[in-house]
Design a protein around this motif. Structure first.
Motif, PDB file in Angstrom:
ATOM      1  N   TRP A 337       0.816  -1.210   0.000  1.00 39.59           N
ATOM      2  CA  TRP A 337       0.000   0.000   0.000  1.00 39.59           C
ATOM      3  C   TRP A 337       0.854   1.266   0.000  1.00 39.59           C
ATOM      4  O   TRP A 337       1.969   1.266   0.506  1.00 39.59           O
ATOM      5  CB  TRP A 337      -0.916   0.031   1.219  1.00 39.59           C
ATOM      6  N   GLN A 339      -0.008   5.277   1.112  1.00 38.72           N
ATOM      7  CA  GLN A 339      -0.997   6.196   1.669  1.00 38.72           C
ATOM      8  C   GLN A 339      -0.915   7.551   0.972  1.00 38.72           C
ATOM      9  O   GLN A 339       0.177   8.061   0.709  1.00 38.72           O
ATOM     10  CB  GLN A 339      -0.748   6.383   3.164  1.00 38.72           C
ATOM     11  N   TYR A 358      -5.660   4.517   1.012  1.00 40.23           N
ATOM     12  CA  TYR A 358      -4.587   3.630   0.564  1.00 40.23           C
ATOM     13  C   TYR A 358      -4.666   3.456  -0.948  1.00 40.23           C
ATOM     14  O   TYR A 358      -5.720   3.129  -1.495  1.00 40.23           O
ATOM     15  CB  TYR A 358      -4.702   2.275   1.258  1.00 40.23           C
ATOM     16  N   MET A 857      -2.170  -3.330   6.365  1.00 41.32           N
ATOM     17  CA  MET A 857      -2.351  -1.969   6.877  1.00 41.32           C
ATOM     18  C   MET A 857      -3.471  -2.045   7.909  1.00 41.32           C
ATOM     19  O   MET A 857      -4.184  -3.049   8.007  1.00 41.32           O
ATOM     20  CB  MET A 857      -2.685  -0.978   5.757  1.00 41.32           C
ATOM     21  N   TRP A 871      -4.557   5.554  11.051  1.00 45.21           N
ATOM     22  CA  TRP A 871      -4.110   4.565  10.075  1.00 45.21           C
ATOM     23  C   TRP A 871      -2.660   4.192  10.311  1.00 45.21           C
ATOM     24  O   TRP A 871      -1.925   4.875  11.035  1.00 45.21           O
ATOM     25  CB  TRP A 871      -4.343   5.030   8.651  1.00 45.21           C
ATOM     26  N   ASN A 873       0.689   1.773   8.114  1.00 47.68           N
ATOM     27  CA  ASN A 873       1.131   0.970   6.982  1.00 47.68           C
ATOM     28  C   ASN A 873       2.182   0.001   7.493  1.00 47.68           C
ATOM     29  O   ASN A 873       2.832   0.243   8.514  1.00 47.68           O
ATOM     30  CB  ASN A 873       1.714   1.868   5.893  1.00 47.68           C
TER      31      ASN A 873
END
Length: 920
Positions: A337, A339, A358, A857, A871, A873
């Protein structure tokens, strides 16, 4: 001597300086101004201290050009590697070592399908792809040298000085969606495994290894609803009528284009291979050779999934919904991913984007996240969208409805760095590419599936090496050279038909309510996902999308309109009659009969959905989407619901205890309870002759799997040895117990059958083992193993010392050259959780305790205040080794920590560490 030492020191300093220069040369410019040809106005890129960009522009064209440029700044090597993989051109980079991979991908034809998709897309989506490509190419033009692009190119230059990346195209972006669909392709591996097992086991024992979904203990996603008059109606009376263009297409044909005949293998990609009694074994083995760009190679595909859930505002502290998502994919560095935020400075119909979430490097838009009104998340729905067809072949023909039809062929030229090119002859039937020579498992499963189909595999031609990993080029006649009749395997897969999933992604980014969300979902064809929804008005919802085939009843009970959920039917004896009580999708189909053809796709309006359900929440974790009374067949190979039910239980407990907060959602994401342990541990404690560590560590254990837990370390070791002792003596390679929740359901009933024949080790002579014998032996095996690995003090054993994660670069991180791997790899990280815990850190009992898939994630969206969303990652924003943002999120991720997920521009600017202005 002093002069020599001085010279060596100077030389080391010079070489070190060169190395530092080479590493830092490709680091992106994050501040100041840069010219980006083709822009209409300036674009601003604001990054926080984690390197996460928020992009602000005046129109969509500038926005997507800037996104392409920024993706290339941070991840161009990853993007270039992905497009070479999806086009079957890795050998242009790495030489003959990747030739087998290229043969597989050329056979499947991912790139060919992607090129055809471009013309099907909405003009706005096509323009977004063109603008994105222009941004990538602008970056490429400004960074011509190897060292200017990334450290990987500098390393590649040592062995392949001639390679030069070519301009980016829209098809490069779309081909990535095919890789996603392949990695999340649902039950094909289970279909192969059944057939492989059936080659050595009678049908009743195969059925034991694939138990039905436990609806009585684990609830489905949608708890009420049914299809009436062509529309799914929920238990609350909400209807699913969408009347979308995509839904209409799926009603009219199996091609996705009204009025056309079914797509043949020529259009979808084809393969060549000899038939043999091991044809399905070859398919299974080559599945491991197929590139896994989501990182699922080597993992149990049944375990690859995700968690997502949404709680309505009536049960939250803010009075607005909370939505959580953590997709489970393979670990790698950089993370899968990327962001980012995409913002129109002034939102309007002409520039509607204000979205954060993402993204995938190489693809415009945001895949999972939220805009200023709605949030969404994905887990893998896992419908049965693939069928393997046994094909009777003879020479250059195959049988269909009593006629021998010509195989369709094409020739692919594969360029190889440092070597002459190779030509690959690709063959197909009406069902799709012949894959038995290039996809490994199918050759293993041919005896069992052939018997199930009433065939005698002994009639097949002798095997060759055509199309096999590392094999030579086939003769033109393939498996049936010389006119001999044989069996081969063709693949029918929805993702080999051109589709419009790219339209869905951009429609999601701009959706403002549930109907617009569902319109976007109607175009989400492959890979089909469980899509959850929440909005700032307080609504929550769910939609199952996807191109899911309709199959005639003659293809097996329920393959079209299902009325019951039966167990897998046993295969007939070799050469015998095929059983007519077939669980849909569980066995390779008979391609020559014409009775098992796809007849269309489930209309979108008939797929399960929910909107503001009475429970006040929706939870998905690859469990059954709906109960067995649903009249359409989706699949019979769900994940077995241990994660989903634990999430449901935790939500209900939290609702009963008060208001749910973002912290509650985070705690649920990190829940590490082992779902089988409460069932298995009492048997271990009662087993006569069990190792003393069983009582010492497991008595009083709360079943959590923290990284510093001694009981978790011991229990998981016992589980691993229990599976090996119980099943390895009879199951073939490709069918061994991997340890996931299917095996929970296999072992669970056996615990109440102490004399079941699975407990007996057929390798021992003159003795019949029982349950207690195996349980005691497994506890002893685990004690011995952990004393050797972790020391002689059981209380000091730690699960995290076994359950470790190496963050491995997907290219040079597996080069086998220590110094080069050191440049790119990071870790190990000590992790909590387990394969079917909510904190899903997967491992394979056939290989060890090391982690092979993870929550890639974690996201928690607060619809009461989007700036309070959180969030994380797996690694970091940067794809450049040694950059500050290369792995800076990894420690946070391992601890379950998160960072702010800002939405509004004032909040973004408050966190800004770098500002880059892109000028026309």
């Amino acid at each position: 001597m002093a002069r020599v030492l001085t010279a060596l020191v100077v030389l080391a300093m010079v070489l070190g300086g060169v190395a530092v220069w080479a590493v830092r040369q490709s680091f992106p410019q994050l501040d100041g101004e840069v010219r980006l040809p083709g822009l209409h106005a300036k674009v601003t890129v604001l990054r926080d201290r984690y390197g996460i960009p928020q992009i602000y522009a005046d129109d969509p064209g500038d926005l997507f050009k800037a996104q392409g440029y920024v993706h290339a700044q941070d991840r161009f090597w990853e993007m270039d590697f992905r497009r070479k993989t999806t086009a079957g051109r890795l050998s242009e980079l790495f030489g003959p070592s990747t030739l087998a991979v290229d043969k597989v991908v050329r056979t499947l034809g991912w790139r060919r399908v992607a090129e055809r998709e471009v013309a099907l897309l909405d003009p706005r989506t096509r323009q977004a792809l063109e603008d994105y490509a222009a941004g990538v190419n602008a970056w490429m033009s400004a960074h011509q040298g190897f060292a200017d692009r990334s450290l990987e190119y500098a390393v590649l230059k040592l062995t392949n000085r001639a390679y030069t990346p070519e301009p980016w195209t829209p098809a490069d972006s779309l081909a990535w969606l095919k890789a996603m669909a392949w990695d999340l392709r649902s039950n094909m591996s289970s279909e192969l495994e059944r057939a492989i097992d059936a080659a050595v086991l009678p049908g009743d024992r195969v059925r034991q290894l694939f138990p039905p979904y436990p609806y009585d203990r684990h609830q489905p996603i949608v708890t009420a609803g049914s299809v009436h008059d062509g529309t799914f109606t929920t238990g609350t009376g909400t209807t699913a009528r969408a009347s979308t263009e995509a839904g209409t297409l799926r009603k009219t044909s199996v091609t996705g284009v009204p009025g056309k005949a079914p797509v043949t293998g020529v259009a979808a990609g084809m393969g060549a291979a000899p038939a043999s009694t091991g044809v399905l074994r070859d398919v299974s083995r080559a599945l491991g050779a197929v590139p896994s760009l989501l990182g699922t190679s080597g993992a149990d595909p049944a375990g690859i999934g995700s968690n997502s859930w949404v709680v309505g505002g009536a049960h939250t502290a803010t009075g607005k919904p909370l939505l959580a998502n953590d997709p489970h994919l393979g670990p790698r560095i950089p993370s899968i991913w990327y962001q980012a935020g995409l913002h129109c400075r002034v939102r309007s119909a002409a520039c509607p984007y204000d979205v954060v979430g993402y993204t995938f490097s190489g693809l415009p838009g945001v895949v999972i996240g939220h805009n200023d009104r709605v949030a969404w998340g994905f887990t893998n729905l896992g419908p049965d969208v693939t069928d393997l067809y046994l094909e009777r072949t003879k020479g250059d023909t195959y049988e269909f409805k009593g006629q021998w039809l010509p195989l369709e062929t094409r020739t692919e030229e594969i360029k190889i760095a440092g070597r002459p090119s190779q030509k690959l002859t690709v063959r197909s039937t009406r069902h799709g590419p012949i894959v038995s020579g290039v996809l490994g498992d199918a050759n293993d499963a041919i005896p069992g599936s052939a018997a199930h189909a009433g065939e005698t595999p002994g009639a097949m031609a002798s095997p060759g090496t055509a199309g096999k990993p590392g094999g030579s080029e086939p003769a033109a006649a393939g498996a049936s050279a010389g006119g001999r009749q044989g069996l081969e395997v063709a693949l029918r897969w929805t993702a080999l038909d051109p589709g419009r999933t790219a339209d869905a992604l951009l429609l999601l980014d701009t959706a403002s309510d549930f109907q617009q969300f569902r319109k976007a979902a109607s175009f989400f064809e492959a890979p089909a996902q469980n899509m959850i929804y929440a909005d700032v008005d307080g609504n929550i919802g769910y939609q199952a999308p996807g191109r899911i085939p309709l199959r005639p009843a003659s293809a097996g009970a329920g393959r079209g309109d299902r009325t019951s959920d039966k167990s897998a039917a046993p295969p007939a004896p070799q050469g015998g009659e095929r059983s007519e009580t077939v669980e849909p999708g569980q066995w390779p189909s008979r391609g020559w009969t014409g009775d098992e053809e796809w007849t269309g796709f489930i209309p979108f309006d008939e797929l399960p959905m929910a909107y503001n359900p009475p429970e006040g929440f929706i939870a998905t974790a690859n469990n059954a989407a709906i109960g067995p009374s649903y009249s359409r067949f989706l699949t019979s190979d769900w994940s077995y619901g241990y994660r989903s039910q634990r999430i449901v239980d935790r939500i209900k407990q939290a609702m009963a205890g008060g208001e749910i907060t973002a912290g509650t959602m985070r705690d649920i994401q990190m829940d590490s309870v082992n779902g089988l342990a409460p069932v298995l541990v009492p048997y271990l404690l009662r087993a006569p002759g069990a190792a003393p560590e069983a009582g010492e560590l497991l008595k009083g254990w709360d079943f959590t799997q923290g990284r510093d837990s001694a009981p978790a370390a011991y229990f998981n070791a016992v589980w691993r040895h229990l599976l090996q002792r119980t099943f390895d003596d009879e199951l073939p390679e490709g069918g061994r117990a991997g340890g996931g929740d299917r095996w929970y359901e296999v072992v669970r009933p056996l615990l109440d059958k102490p004399g079941d024949r699975w407990w007996d080790d057929v390798r021992t002579k003159g003795k019949i083992e029982t349950r207690d014998d195996i349980l005691a032996a497994a506890t002893a095996d685990a004690s011995k193993e952990l004393r050797q690995k972790l020391g002689d003090s059981p209380r000091d054993w730690r699960w995290g010392d076994l359950h470790t994660l190496e963050l491995t670069n997907e290219t040079f991180g597996t080069s086998g050259i220590g110094p080069i791997e050191w440049l790119f790899n990071r870790g190990p990280l000590r992790l909590a959780g387990g394969k079917d815990a909510v904190d899903a850190t997967g491992w394979d009992t056939t290989e060890g305790y090391e982690v092979n898939w993870v929550p890639s994630m974690r996201m928690i969206v607060d619809l009461g205040d989007l700036d309070r969303s959180r969030w994380s990652n797996l690694t970091g924003a940067s794809g450049h080794a040694f950059h500050t943002n290369y792995a800076d999120q990894a420690p946070l991720w391992a601890d379950g920590a998160t960072t702010p997920m800002r939405q509004t521009e004032p909040a973004v600017r408050k966190d800004t560490a770098n500002t880059l202005t892109l000028l026309p």
